[in-house]
Enzyme design. Structure first.
Site, PDB file in Angstrom:
ATOM      1  N   LYS A  60       0.841  -1.200   0.000  1.00  7.26           N
ATOM      2  CA  LYS A  60       0.000   0.000   0.000  1.00  7.26           C
ATOM      3  C   LYS A  60       0.873   1.247   0.000  1.00  7.26           C
ATOM      4  O   LYS A  60       1.876   1.313   0.720  1.00  7.26           O
ATOM      5  CB  LYS A  60      -0.919  -0.035   1.230  1.00  7.26           C
ATOM      6  CG  LYS A  60      -1.992   1.055   1.248  1.00  7.26           C
ATOM      7  CD  LYS A  60      -2.911   0.868   2.440  1.00  7.26           C
ATOM      8  CE  LYS A  60      -3.990   1.936   2.519  1.00  7.26           C
ATOM      9  NZ  LYS A  60      -4.881   1.750   3.683  1.00  7.26           N
TER      10      LYS A  60
ATOM     11  N   SER B 190      -9.732   1.955   2.873  1.00  8.28           N
ATOM     12  CA  SER B 190      -8.845   2.658   1.970  1.00  8.28           C
ATOM     13  C   SER B 190      -7.865   1.739   1.234  1.00  8.28           C
ATOM     14  O   SER B 190      -7.231   2.152   0.269  1.00  8.28           O
ATOM     15  CB  SER B 190      -8.048   3.705   2.772  1.00  8.28           C
ATOM     16  OG  SER B 190      -7.221   3.074   3.761  1.00  8.28           O
TER      17      SER B 190
ATOM     18  N   SER C 181     -10.044  -0.464   7.184  1.00 10.94           N
ATOM     19  CA  SER C 181      -9.502  -0.284   5.834  1.00 10.94           C
ATOM     20  C   SER C 181      -8.755  -1.474   5.254  1.00 10.94           C
ATOM     21  O   SER C 181      -8.345  -1.444   4.101  1.00 10.94           O
ATOM     22  CB  SER C 181      -8.600   0.952   5.796  1.00 10.94           C
ATOM     23  OG  SER C 181      -9.368   2.126   5.922  1.00 10.94           O
TER      24      SER C 181
END
Length: 486
Positions: free
Chosen positions: A79, A154, A178
């Site tokens: 990420k 996210s 997330s």
């Protein structure tokens, strides 16, 4: 033969048996990305040159029989709010476009030490603020199960990349759901570890008392293998917990006979879609058939999770993002004619709408006259939520419920309706507020073909039990065979 849907465990065996070289795996992965990612849009940056170089070094070690490392030759996506030395780290924001870090995050050091191979950085909501990956400045990722649907957020890029067979695992971050929410939406396995289990050094902070880095994989055992590689104490992170047992695979395969599983009535009540509720109740019956005892309980303050979470998270975000001032690094407005203008223009031009909304909310609740009314009260509610969990865990091993109230929604459906978007975190935020571990595993498909996620919540630092229970469920229901149809 394409290996893009192979598990970490199978790839490890193939490497050990000299059936495949790490360089062949990496080449196949980049071929898959070139073929599929123009549609999925999960990667923000690729590191092909360094990945191939590392793979060829591992080929040489393989030839000598020196295959050390828990993730030897295994490709990974990271990420893009996790610092990677020498590779652009943007947090999917205009504010950090072009930022190339000169140091390495602790999780990346650990993964390199275990001989994993970094393929590239994956998309997210800007600064991890969002629930659909639509607030990214650079691109909108789609759900591999249905390209009209969001992948969640996210960590939407992390979940979508794994679901589409572009990497065997990714790292995501979880502040209020997330990792688990996108894992549920994309039909994969995502774990939010106990707060402090994994070092946050090198994670670009959103809300420091809530953030945790965790793995996303296509099955439960793979998830445990990755957590073993990244967990542990770190002197660079003052919130890192002292070393506790990190053998998360030891109990995988053991039965769950007579284990006590709690099903909170609030988790299958108002606001939870009927299809999701039915899938979770069916999963509860599956656990009973495996010998577990499933009983209804109450977590009475569940409804207060979202308001207290958004007050606390926004307050911490306001503080953490103050460092992005247009002076030291990041976006720098060219229009400013004074220092005050430089601050204002750099931040108003560099941050997106959702990030600015949370900064404003956070600054407001921390301001004089409102601190006690909002922030202090939210922290008191946080303690009450934690107490609710502690009361249940006196009598039960694991808590069971849906990961999200609904399946993935359509792209564009909620991006302009923040309150509806925030409501999707109803069942995940309490876990972060209490600092507990939680895992999402697939438990069904809705009528529209979109995955349904099952959430299991454990006691602090008891990820081993979560993996044991989740794996037993996976033996009865596994979406893995669906991936090759995506």
């Amino acid at each position: 033969m394409s290996i893009r849907y192979e598990s970490i465990e199978n790839l490890q065996k193939m490497i050990k048996d000299n059936q495949i070289k790490p360089s062949e795996i990496v080449k196949d992965i980049y071929d898959a990305i070139e073929e599929t990612d123009p549609t999925i849009q999960s990667f923000l940056a690729l590191d092909k040159e360094n990945a191939m170089k590392k793979a060829e070094e591992l080929d040489a070690l393989q030839a000598k029989g020196e295959m050390e490392g828990k993730l030897f030759g295994i490709p990974m996506g990271i990420k893009d709010n996790i610092i990677t030395e020498g590779l652009e780290t943007t947090c999917a924001s205009k504010m950090l476009e072009g930022f190339v870090p000169i140091y390495e995050s602790t999780v990346m050091k650990k993964l390199h030490h275990e001989n994993g191979i970094l393929i590239g950085k994956v998309n997210l909501d800007e600064f991890a603020m969002g629930g659909s990956t639509e607030t990214s400045y650079f691109k909108k990722t789609v759900n591999p199960f249905d390209h009209k649907a969001v992948p969640g957020g996210s960590s939407g890029g992390s979940a979508a990349a794994v679901a589409a067979g572009l990497v065997p695992f990714t790292l995501g971050t979880d502040t209020g759901g997330s990792i688990r929410q996108p894992a549920a939406y994309c039909g994969v396995v995502g774990l939010k570890p106990t707060y402090g289990r994994v070092s946050r050094f090198g994670l670009v902070a959103f809300a420091s008392s809530l953030d945790q880095i965790g793995p996303i994989t296509r099955n439960v055992k793979d998830n445990a293998l990755v957590l073993e590689a990244i967990a542990g104490a770190d002197e660079m992170d003052s919130t890192s917990a002292p070393d506790v047992a990190t053998d998360f695979t030891a109990d995988i395969g053991k039965d769950i006979k007579d284990m006590k599983i709690a099903l909170p009535k609030e988790y299958i009540g108002e606001g939870v879609d009927e299809e999701v509720k039915a899938a979770v109740l069916k999963a509860a019956e599956t656990f009973k058939s495996l010998g577990a005892i499933v009983e209804e309980v109450s977590l009475p303050r569940t409804a207060y999770g979202i308001p207290s979470y958004y007050v606390i998270a926004s307050a911490e975000a306001s503080s953490n993002l103050a460092r992005f001032d247009g002076i030291r690094y990041g976006y720098h407005s060219k229009e400013a004619e004074s220092l005050e203008e430089l601050y204002k223009l750099s931040r108003s031009e560099g941050f997106g709408k959702e990030v600015k909304r949370r900064i404003l909310l956070g600054t407001y609740v921390l301001s004089s006259g409102y601190y006690d009314a909002y922030y202090k009260k939210a922290q008191k509610v946080r303690t009450l939520i934690k107490n609710d969990f502690e009361n249940v865990f006196k009598d039960y091993d694991v808590i069971l419920g849906p990961t999200t109230p609904t399946v993935a929604f359509d792209l564009g459906a909620e991006i302009n309706d923040p309150l509806t978007m925030y409501a999707n975190d109803l069942l995940t935020t309490p876990v972060n507020l209490a600092g507990l571990p939680g895992i999402s595993v697939p438990c069904g498909l809705a009528e529209n073909g979109r995955p349904i996620g099952l959430q299991l919540i454990g006691k602090p630092f008891d990820e081993k039990t979560l993996y044991r229970v989740a794996h037993q469920y996976e033996t009865q229901f596994n979406l893995h065979d669906q991936y090759q149809k995506l």
